[in-house]
Enzyme design. Structure first.
Site, PDB file in Angstrom:
ATOM      1  N   CYS A   2       0.829  -1.194   0.000  1.00 41.62           N
ATOM      2  CA  CYS A   2       0.000   0.000   0.000  1.00 41.62           C
ATOM      3  C   CYS A   2       0.866   1.246   0.000  1.00 41.62           C
ATOM      4  O   CYS A   2       2.093   1.182  -0.014  1.00 41.62           O
ATOM      5  CB  CYS A   2      -0.911   0.013   1.233  1.00 41.62           C
ATOM      6  SG  CYS A   2      -1.884  -1.491   1.444  1.00 41.62           S
ATOM      7  N   ARG A  53      -4.691   1.327  -0.996  1.00 42.56           N
ATOM      8  CA  ARG A  53      -4.577  -0.109  -0.789  1.00 42.56           C
ATOM      9  C   ARG A  53      -4.382  -0.882  -2.086  1.00 42.56           C
ATOM     10  O   ARG A  53      -5.120  -0.687  -3.054  1.00 42.56           O
ATOM     11  CB  ARG A  53      -5.830  -0.644  -0.086  1.00 42.56           C
ATOM     12  CG  ARG A  53      -5.739  -2.125   0.279  1.00 42.56           C
ATOM     13  CD  ARG A  53      -7.027  -2.627   0.887  1.00 42.56           C
ATOM     14  NE  ARG A  53      -6.892  -4.030   1.296  1.00 42.56           N
ATOM     15  CZ  ARG A  53      -7.910  -4.837   1.516  1.00 42.56           C
ATOM     16  NH1 ARG A  53      -9.150  -4.403   1.377  1.00 42.56           N
ATOM     17  NH2 ARG A  53      -7.703  -6.090   1.879  1.00 42.56           N
ATOM     18  N   LEU A  54      -3.360  -1.737  -2.081  1.00 43.11           N
ATOM     19  CA  LEU A  54      -3.205  -2.799  -3.077  1.00 43.11           C
ATOM     20  C   LEU A  54      -3.591  -4.088  -2.365  1.00 43.11           C
ATOM     21  O   LEU A  54      -2.876  -4.556  -1.480  1.00 43.11           O
ATOM     22  CB  LEU A  54      -1.761  -2.871  -3.581  1.00 43.11           C
ATOM     23  CG  LEU A  54      -1.436  -4.000  -4.566  1.00 43.11           C
ATOM     24  CD1 LEU A  54      -2.227  -3.843  -5.857  1.00 43.11           C
ATOM     25  CD2 LEU A  54       0.060  -4.033  -4.877  1.00 43.11           C
ATOM     26  N   ILE A  56      -3.943  -7.679  -1.223  1.00 45.34           N
ATOM     27  CA  ILE A  56      -3.166  -8.910  -1.359  1.00 45.34           C
ATOM     28  C   ILE A  56      -3.743 -10.010  -0.462  1.00 45.34           C
ATOM     29  O   ILE A  56      -3.945 -11.138  -0.892  1.00 45.34           O
ATOM     30  CB  ILE A  56      -1.683  -8.677  -0.981  1.00 45.34           C
ATOM     31  CG1 ILE A  56      -1.078  -7.557  -1.839  1.00 45.34           C
ATOM     32  CG2 ILE A  56      -0.887  -9.966  -1.108  1.00 45.34           C
ATOM     33  CD1 ILE A  56      -0.901  -7.880  -3.284  1.00 45.34           C
ATOM     34  N   ASN A  79       1.832  -0.264   5.367  1.00 47.83           N
ATOM     35  CA  ASN A  79       2.303  -0.638   4.033  1.00 47.83           C
ATOM     36  C   ASN A  79       3.198  -1.851   4.186  1.00 47.83           C
ATOM     37  O   ASN A  79       4.190  -1.798   4.921  1.00 47.83           O
ATOM     38  CB  ASN A  79       3.091   0.527   3.415  1.00 47.83           C
ATOM     39  CG  ASN A  79       3.911   0.105   2.202  1.00 47.83           C
ATOM     40  OD1 ASN A  79       3.529  -0.786   1.470  1.00 47.83           O
ATOM     41  ND2 ASN A  79       5.045   0.760   2.005  1.00 47.83           N
ATOM     42  N   SER A 375      11.709 -12.131  -5.282  1.00 44.10           N
ATOM     43  CA  SER A 375      13.004 -11.791  -5.883  1.00 44.10           C
ATOM     44  C   SER A 375      14.123 -12.346  -5.013  1.00 44.10           C
ATOM     45  O   SER A 375      13.902 -12.736  -3.873  1.00 44.10           O
ATOM     46  CB  SER A 375      13.158 -10.276  -6.047  1.00 44.10           C
ATOM     47  OG  SER A 375      13.626  -9.674  -4.857  1.00 44.10           O
ATOM     48  N   GLY A 376      15.347 -12.338  -5.544  1.00 46.63           N
ATOM     49  CA  GLY A 376      16.483 -12.919  -4.840  1.00 46.63           C
ATOM     50  C   GLY A 376      17.384 -11.907  -4.170  1.00 46.63           C
ATOM     51  O   GLY A 376      18.525 -12.231  -3.823  1.00 46.63           O
TER      52      GLY A 376
END
Length: 623
Positions: A2, A53-54, A56, A79, A375-376
């Site tokens: 977010c 807001r995203l 998830i 967030n 991701s790494g």
């Protein structure tokens, strides 16, 4: 994932004006949260929160923020993600708490009710930046996760404090002073990013990773923030309690921790994928993620039309072996031109890591198919992956023993040929070199060695390896202090070993303020959440307990991480010289980006700006 923002003021703001100000602050953060927005304020207390807001976890309205605790004491905007929220929820339910929805935010509030803010935060496993208002104590607490994966900015004038996920939210507040910080500008010109707690603006700052800032009166100066977790303290404890098991036990323990970290980060109510470069770190994350799920994981790679920067074929072979559903994107200089003009919009302050370009492009690619991607990031900093760890420490120790006159003579000798001439000479001898001695961009590395030779201390020698401009104070008009946390760490007594101090300097500064800032801005620009399993703090704490021999061996870094990967992927698919997430920026600047760059470097414009000296900049551009 977010975007958050807020105001804490002792001045008079009417409720409509307060609401309008918060609305303006979250407006520029829509990319961080396109699914929902919310505003809460208590004008009598001078406090207000805004949220984008995203969605998830818990996509319903029960995940809406700002959110209040059951008693009404605490209000939060948040967030990030707390991955162990289900475990915490069960613990809280046993203590009588009841929950309306299924979000991690609701569990975090209950944890604050049960244990208090700092004790609750210490139990969270995840990435987060949050603000909590305690109505009982009339106190605002701002908190950032242990490694600084999620950003949090704070601005203060007397009687007026704002905070937000990005500087652009603070720009939109009723007040913002854009006076430049010349020390921050100097540090930017050295490192290509601005280390915390500074920003490019004098009155704005970054909250350091692992810190809590508690405010009770906006009319007084900001108090110092306090650390609830510190990478330096974790390093000290790890070195004091070294791992005593066998190599096999170390491999099994690391794999166990990584499996746990990856599994937690696969939790979502939306599609999850992964970014794959074909290197050790991302390949390890992908292999463990695919082993833990029955369906093919979606993986994404950007490749370049210049062979020396193209990891696409390596990534494709790893993806085929592991069994992911893989997508590859070829990037040209023209593609970069379309992105580079928007970089100030994404980053808000000077930031010049060229890998921001492929990070933006691969994020765009992934977002077409998924909302979350693994991701790494972090493997190099905590498991000894950079060439400067493998070769730099030995070089610094040897160089420090040489008389200054000899070092100067060697530096002069290296500069008798240009980097491209050294590259051609290296091309002649490379076929007979063993794999451990082969290097990319040997001419550039020799010039870094020449610069290193001109410094008189190990700390300054290592800092020279990190520096883009070696005397940045000569470019900046006005007073600037060139000392920073990197040099302080390198000059310290703990850890005692030079390699450990080199790694700690990068972990404290470069990781959060360059790499993680880049990933956050690039991914959130397209509403993509990036999760970083290797930076689970339990993996990080274990890394500090490992002896050097389990990190660097036979002239190669990340030895232990490689052994975990070799259990899943044949070593011939991943053993090759380190490339990194690099781009052919030199060719782009001489080609499609040249007119754009020269428009920015018009001498009269540079002089009119007044912050920098034009002559040495134009001279460097001509070279």
């Amino acid at each position: 994932m977010c975007g958050i923002a807020g105001i804490f003021t002792s001045g008079a703001l009417s409720e409509p004006d307060f609401h309008e100000s918060l609305s303006r602050m979250i407006g520029p953060l829509q990319h961080r949260g396109p699914d929902d927005k919310g505003i809460w304020l208590d004008s009598g207390s001078g406090i207000g929160f805004g949220h984008r807001r995203l969605s998830i976890i818990d996509l319903s309205e029960r995940g809406h923020q700002p959110m209040h605790s059951p008693s009404g004491r605490y209000t939060i905007v948040f967030n990030g993600e707390v991955y162990n929220f289900r475990e915490l929820r069960m613990s809280l339910e046993r203590r009588g708490f009841r929950f309306r929805g299924h979000s991690d935010t609701e569990v975090m509030l209950a944890a604050c009710e049960r244990w208090g803010i700092e004790n609750a935060v210490s139990r969270f496993v995840g990435m987060f930046a949050l603000a909590v208002w305690d109505a009982e104590q009339r106190a605002l607490s701002l908190v950032r996760d242990r490694l600084g994966i999620k950003p949090l900015y704070v601005y203060r004038e007397p009687g007026f404090v704002t905070f937000g996920s990005e500087l652009k939210a603070l720009f939109a507040a009723p007040r913002f002073d854009r006076t430049l910080d010349t020390t921050a500008l100097t540090q930017y010109l050295r490192y290509l990013y601005i280390p915390a707690p500074r920003t490019i603006f004098v009155k704005a700052q970054k909250l350091p990773a692992g810190h809590i800032l508690t405010l009770t009166d906006p009319s007084t100066p900001l108090p110092p923030s306090s650390a609830y977790w510190s990478v330096a303290e974790a390093a000290r404890q790890g070195l004091a309690e070294p791992f005593r098991g066998t190599e096999r036990e170390a491999i099994e323990r690391l794999e166990e921790l990584l499996v746990q970290a990856v599994t937690l980060r696969l939790q979502a109510d939306v599609p999850v994928g992964a970014l794959l470069s074909g290197g050790i770190d991302s390949s390890t994350v992908i292999a463990l993620a695919q082993a833990g799920t029955k369906r093919p994981v979606r993986t994404f790679t950007v490749a370049f039309d210049q062979k020396e920067h193209d990891e696409g074929p390596h990534a494709a072979r790893v993806a085929a072996h592991v069994g992911t559903e893989h997508t590859n994107l070829i990037v040209t200089g023209e593609d970069s031109l379309a992105i580079v003009s928007r970089i100030p919009e994404f980053f808000d302050e000077p930031f010049a890591d060229p890998s921001e370009i492929p990070t933006l492009l691969v994020s765009q690619l992934a977002r077409r198919h998924v909302t979350v991607a693994l991701s790494g990031d972090g493997g190099d900093e905590f498991f000894g992956g950079y060439n400067r760890y493998v070769h730099g420490e030995r070089t610094i120790r040897h160089a420090a023993r040489l008389p200054a006159s000899v070092r100067k003579l060697l530096a002069t000798g290296i500069r008798t040929a240009r980097p491209d001439q050294w590259d051609r000479l290296y091309g002649v001898v490379e076929p007979v070199l063993p794999p451990g001695l082969r290097q990319r961009l040997p001419g550039d590395k020799l010039y870094k060695l020449a610069e290193l030779m001109q410094n008189n201390s190990g700390a300054r020698m290592y800092r020279s390896l990190l520096s883009a401009w070696h005397s940045p104070e000569s470019l900046v008009r006005g007073d600037a202090n060139d000392e920073d946390l990197i040099e302080t760490t390198l000059n310290g007594d703990t850890p005692s070993g030079l390699l450990d101090r080199m790694m700690l300097a990068d972990q404290r500064v470069y990781l959060a303020d360059d790499l993680l800032a880049k990933v956050d801005r690039a991914s959130m620009a397209v509403s993509l959440e990036i999760r970083v399993p290797i930076l689970d703090h339990r993996v990080v704490e274990f890394s500090f307990r490992l002896p050097r021999s389990l990190k660097i061996r036979y002239g190669q870094g990340k030895w232990l991480l490689r052994q975990v990967l070799y259990r899943h992927v044949p070593r011939e698919l991943v053993d090759r010289p380190k490339v990194g997430f690099s781009v052919p920026i030199d060719r782009w600047l001489r080609g499609p980006l040249r007119p754009w760059a020269e428009d920015l470097l018009v001498p009269c414009d540079l002089e009119r700006n007044g912050a920098v000296c034009a002559k040495p900049i134009l001279s460097a551009w001509q070279k």
